[in-house]
Design a protein around this motif. Structure first.
Motif, PDB file in Angstrom:
ATOM      1  N   THR B   9       0.542  -1.373   0.020  1.00 29.58           N
ATOM      2  CA  THR B   9      -0.606   0.185  -0.083  1.00 29.58           C
ATOM      3  C   THR B   9       1.335   1.027   0.236  1.00 29.58           C
ATOM      4  O   THR B   9       1.196   1.343   1.147  1.00 29.58           O
ATOM      5  N   TRP B  11       0.726   4.770  -1.368  1.00 24.11           N
ATOM      6  CA  TRP B  11      -0.037   6.523  -2.378  1.00 24.11           C
ATOM      7  C   TRP B  11       1.458   7.053  -3.324  1.00 24.11           C
ATOM      8  O   TRP B  11       1.503   7.904  -3.104  1.00 24.11           O
ATOM      9  N   ALA B  60     -15.324   5.166   1.405  1.00 20.74           N
ATOM     10  CA  ALA B  60     -16.085   4.321   0.703  1.00 20.74           C
ATOM     11  C   ALA B  60     -17.177   4.954   1.576  1.00 20.74           C
ATOM     12  O   ALA B  60     -18.184   4.438   0.832  1.00 20.74           O
ATOM     13  N   THR B 141      -2.544  14.606  12.729  1.00 19.18           N
ATOM     14  CA  THR B 141      -4.111  15.639  12.640  1.00 19.18           C
ATOM     15  C   THR B 141      -3.516  16.478  13.031  1.00 19.18           C
ATOM     16  O   THR B 141      -2.482  17.009  13.159  1.00 19.18           O
ATOM     17  N   LEU B 165       4.678  10.673  11.193  1.00 22.84           N
ATOM     18  CA  LEU B 165       3.028  10.327  10.527  1.00 22.84           C
ATOM     19  C   LEU B 165       2.199   9.258  10.466  1.00 22.84           C
ATOM     20  O   LEU B 165       2.854   8.354  10.241  1.00 22.84           O
ATOM     21  N   THR B 166       1.038   8.798  10.251  1.00 25.22           N
ATOM     22  CA  THR B 166       0.180   7.919   9.621  1.00 25.22           C
ATOM     23  C   THR B 166       0.555   7.447   8.032  1.00 25.22           C
ATOM     24  O   THR B 166       0.110   8.618   7.604  1.00 25.22           O
ATOM     25  N   ASP B 168      -0.517   4.784   6.905  1.00 32.98           N
ATOM     26  CA  ASP B 168      -1.639   4.083   5.414  1.00 32.98           C
ATOM     27  C   ASP B 168      -2.753   4.834   5.525  1.00 32.98           C
ATOM     28  O   ASP B 168      -3.876   5.068   6.768  1.00 32.98           O
ATOM     29  N   ASN B 170      -5.332   4.090   3.843  1.00 35.34           N
ATOM     30  CA  ASN B 170      -6.631   3.294   3.788  1.00 35.34           C
ATOM     31  C   ASN B 170      -7.346   3.794   6.050  1.00 35.34           C
ATOM     32  O   ASN B 170      -8.074   3.702   5.750  1.00 35.34           O
ATOM     33  N   LEU B 171      -6.283   3.609   6.407  1.00 30.26           N
ATOM     34  CA  LEU B 171      -6.804   4.188   7.888  1.00 30.26           C
ATOM     35  C   LEU B 171      -7.705   6.104   7.890  1.00 30.26           C
ATOM     36  O   LEU B 171      -8.762   5.442   8.173  1.00 30.26           O
ATOM     37  N   GLN B 173      -9.173   7.254   5.456  1.00 29.18           N
ATOM     38  CA  GLN B 173     -10.712   6.323   4.439  1.00 29.18           C
ATOM     39  C   GLN B 173     -11.071   5.992   5.740  1.00 29.18           C
ATOM     40  O   GLN B 173     -12.185   6.210   5.663  1.00 29.18           O
ATOM     41  N   LEU B 174     -10.769   4.992   6.497  1.00 28.82           N
ATOM     42  CA  LEU B 174     -11.905   3.756   7.215  1.00 28.82           C
ATOM     43  C   LEU B 174     -12.619   5.489   8.140  1.00 28.82           C
ATOM     44  O   LEU B 174     -13.082   4.956   9.019  1.00 28.82           O
ATOM     45  N   THR B 175     -11.511   5.978   8.366  1.00 24.79           N
ATOM     46  CA  THR B 175     -11.647   6.188  10.248  1.00 24.79           C
ATOM     47  C   THR B 175     -11.822   7.989  10.290  1.00 24.79           C
ATOM     48  O   THR B 175     -12.714   8.372  11.226  1.00 24.79           O
ATOM     49  N   GLN B 178     -15.265   9.540  11.891  1.00 21.81           N
ATOM     50  CA  GLN B 178     -15.938   8.880  13.431  1.00 21.81           C
ATOM     51  C   GLN B 178     -14.957   9.525  14.665  1.00 21.81           C
ATOM     52  O   GLN B 178     -15.013   8.840  15.750  1.00 21.81           O
ATOM     53  N   HIS B 179     -13.756  10.244  14.152  1.00 20.64           N
ATOM     54  CA  HIS B 179     -13.032  10.923  16.142  1.00 20.64           C
ATOM     55  C   HIS B 179     -13.703  12.279  16.068  1.00 20.64           C
ATOM     56  O   HIS B 179     -14.436  12.826  15.028  1.00 20.64           O
TER      57      HIS B 179
END
Lengths: 365, 390
Positions: B9, B11, B60, B141, B165-166, B168, B170-171, B173-175, B178-179
């Motif tokens: 993965t 980018w 997504a 963030t 840094l993070t 991935d 995908n993280l 995208q998925l979250t 939601q925080h």
């Protein structure tokens, strides 16, 4: 995997560009490196070897040898330890190659990019952090360092590419006389504000000399002379690299200790994680499973995968990401249900690393 | 190249040549060399990221991915590096960099410490136009930037090591979404207040084309207060583009009470009889006496045009506004091809009209008391802006 011990001794076959005479490094006293870290570094040797071997096999056409790769990454085990967090059920030994490979990947990428860069492009394309490191290593004192940095900012403000670089290697040429004039005017007009009130006025020639020196120092910094394993590691001056290579007795004791440390709780965590992820994997469509297997088990590159699967490389890349995303979603769900909330954004990366580690482990069994 | 060998993965994207050409052309709208290059990199970064995120079905989940208003982008890139997109309620700042050593994420202080600019997430985007490559190295963030990042007060940027840094995406995208805000944002101070007079002085001073580093010229609090206000930011951009703004807002509400600035003359003082006839031709539905008609002579390069404003009260809240561009004095032609654009005070286009030299321009609309707008008159490569409040 052979037991690996101090095999390379002095590495002499490396063709590093030698510009070390430009550098005057002034070693400063640093706190002694903790023995525990040395032991862990030794413990990670196997991972280093494995990573180096994989890379050397992949890039046999490059000028580097297995020994070079090994040496490059074995001084980077600190990175592994810094990022490692066992709380997500990961295992240090399979986590390490991921981090080390990333480091190596980045190193190779940088070398390739720098090789095709003109001096003046390189000056534009260097981070503030590295500029500071380069200047400190060249022995430039605090005040003068700020002057160099500000001259660099002025350069970047004035000397911008005037052609669309689209696809062609950017060859920013030496600024013209009029540009040097503009850089100098900007420097002089803002110097009291940006630097100390005593900062001297500089002529265009003086600015040019400084920035020319800076470009030479940057290249020298990026192509260090790595001549032997006796080299002193930055920040760890009282120990040589050899000191951190394995002592077989210590290694086995340490391994035992670390193995013991894998307590029941962690075992349980791992097996739960394993069950969930294995189930998640089984839910993926066949193509996705095949791509993951070929990538993690057979170590195919994305391009090789594309050829094998009769897909384009971007498609492979997308499919891999989507497959991992689906698994990551499962993993996040299970983490969320365990602690009853989503981990903070800054902790999330551990979840992703845990997944990659699990995939590596799962397919190598 | 190397990335795709090792990591499932990554980018990294190839920038289509067409995107590069477009970005380059767009960037030439900027006046200053630095701003042109900055706009080019940012446009590549913004368009590239949007294209790739969409191609990957990102995100997504439901929230909509929205790009950046082009005008906002233009005035931002004239002075600061970085762009912002929104995903549902979340703001994601895209910070391009050229550095080969991808060792840190450098975020200009504006994107962190100005409340209206701050984002939830900051993406480190390495743009390598010469390799037609764009690489997203990871994200952090707002909270991480504030807490783990280092603020350099000379360069006015926050720096965060790439290791923090993070990587991935995908993280993200998925979250995303939601925080809680308290998990992504750190507290920042409200911007200082700035009197309008002070702001206008700053715009004159920092808008000078000889001012090459405006963001470093005045204390950050002052600079932040200026940029926090979109109208002032827009005026600053105009000024730096060499487009004339007086900074004077014509108060149309005052016209209803018979208060006119001396620049606004009665129509027959400025327009020749023939133009007067044209100017009233299709307004015939209204009795001409119920209309307030004033003209301002506007210099565009060597020539000049007359901006005619016809005001009619529709009811207690609403006014009808009829804007026209005419040749002045004895001239029967406009000095060149002319374009009239109606914009919000933040520079977003509401309507526009064009005319060849032999024509006149007319633009009609209704507006409520309390509303504001600006007019951009473009003629012979010169741009003049007039601002109005009702």
């Amino acid at each position: 995997m052979p037991k690996f011990r101090n095999r390379f001794g002095r590495c002499t076959g490396i063709k590093w560009q030698s510009q070390a005479e430009l550098l005057t490094s002034a070693p400063s006293p640093k706190p002694p490196i903790p023995t525990g870290q040395q032991h862990l570094a030794a413990y990670l040797q196997e991972s280093c070897y494995w990573t180096a071997q994989k890379t050397a096999a992949r890039f046999s056409q490059l000028e580097f040898t297995l020994a070079d790769y090994f040496q490059l990454i074995s001084s980077e085990t600190g990175r592994v330890l810094k990022g490692f967090n066992p709380n997500f059920g990961t295992n240090l030994k399979s986590y390490a190659p991921i981090v080390l490979t990333n480091y190596l990947k980045d190193y190779l990428r940088q070398r390739r990019a720098i090789d095709v860069c003109s001096d003046w492009s390189l000056l534009r394309k260097t981070s503030q952090k590295r500029i500071t490191e380069v200047l400190s290593q060249a022995g430039i004192g605090a005040n003068e360092l700020e002057e160099y940095q500000f001259a660099w900012v002025c350069f970047k403000t004035i000397a911008v590419p005037s052609q669309n670089p689209d696809g062609a290697v950017e060859k920013l040429t030496q600024p013209e006389m009029q540009q040097w004039g503009a850089i100098t005017d900007l420097y002089n007009s803002k110097r009291h504000q940006q630097l100390s009130s005593t900062a001297a006025k500089l002529t265009a020639e003086q600015i040019e000399v400084r920035l020319t020196k800076l470009t030479r120092w940057i290249r020298a910094y990026l192509y260090p002379t790595v001549d032997s394993l006796n080299k002193t590691k930055p920040g760890q001056e009282q120990g040589e690299i050899q000191d951190s290579l394995a002592d077989p007795v210590a290694t086995s004791l340490l391994e035992a200790a670390i193995e013991n440390e894998a307590q029941q709780e962690r075992q349980q965590q791992r097996s739960q994680l394993h069950t969930r992820l294995a189930a998640g994997l089984a839910e993926l469509d066949e193509t996705a499973q095949k791509i993951l297997r070929l990538f993690y088990q057979e170590n195919l590159s994305q391009q090789e995968l594309a050829d094998r699967m009769a897909m384009s490389q971007p498609t492979v890349s997308r499919r891999l990401k989507k497959a991992e995303e689906a698994l990551l979603a499962k993993l996040l769900d299970s983490v969320r249900s365990e602690v009853n909330k989503l981990p903070d954004p800054s902790e999330l990366k551990q979840v992703s690393l845990a997944l990659k580690e699990w995939l590596t482990f799962y397919y190598r069994q | 190249m190397f990335a795709t060998y090792f990591d499932a993965t990554d980018w990294t994207y190839t920038i289509p040549s067409q995107l590069g050409t477009q970005a380059w052309q767009h960037s030439r709208r900027q006046q200053m060399a630095w701003a042109q290059w900055n706009a080019y990199l940012n446009q590549l970064c913004l368009d590239g990221c949007l294209q790739f995120f969409k191609a990957e079905g990102w995100p997504a989940a439901a929230p909509r991915l929205v790009g950046m208003d082009q005008r906002l982008a233009d005035r931002t890139w004239a002075v600061v590096n970085g762009a912002v997109i929104t995903v549902g309620e979340q703001r994601v700042a895209l910070i391009p960099a050229e550095a080969i050593d991808q060792s840190e994420l450098e975020v200009p202080q504006e994107w962190i410490d100005i409340p209206s600019w701050a984002a939830d997430y900051y993406l480190a985007v390495y743009v390598l136009p010469d390799m037609q490559t764009l690489q997203i190295a990871g994200y952090a963030t707002h909270q991480q930037m504030k807490q783990q990042g280092q603020l350099n007060i000379s360069s006015r940027s926050y720096y965060l090591d790439v290791a923090d840094l993070t990587t991935d995406l995908n993280l993200l995208q998925l979250t995303i979404g939601q925080h809680a805000l308290s998990q992504t944002r750190a507290a920042i101070a409200a911007p200082a207040t700035l009197a309008d007079v002070q702001a206008q002085n700053l715009i004159q001073r920092l808008g000078a084309t000889t001012e090459l580093l405006p963001r470093l010229e005045v204390p950050f609090a002052t600079w932040a207060a200026l940029l926090d206000n979109p109208t002032w930011h827009e005026q600053l951009y105009r000024q730096r583009q060499g487009e004339a703004t007086t900074g004077i807002v014509t108060q149309l509400a005052g016209w209803m009470q018979g208060q006119f600035d001396r620049m606004w003359q009665s129509a027959d003082q400025v327009l020749a009889p023939q133009q007067m006839a044209i100017s009233t031709r299709s307004v015939a539905a209204e009795p001409i006496e119920a209309m307030i008609r004033r003209v301002k002579v506007i210099g565009v390069g060597d020539g000049q045009v007359g901006l005619l404003v016809n005001l009619t009260m529709v009811n207690e809240q609403e006014l009808r506004i009829d804007l026209q561009i005419h040749p002045t004095g004895d001239s029967i032609h406009l000095p060149g091809e002319t374009q009239l654009r109606l914009l919000s005070m933040e520079g977003t286009e509401i309507a526009q009209a064009k005319a060849a030299v032999t024509e006149t321009i007319r633009l009609q609309f209704r507006a409520n008391y309390g509303e504001t707008f600006q007019l951009e008159i473009r003629c012979n490569d010169r741009v003049v802006v007039e601002q109005f409040a009702l």
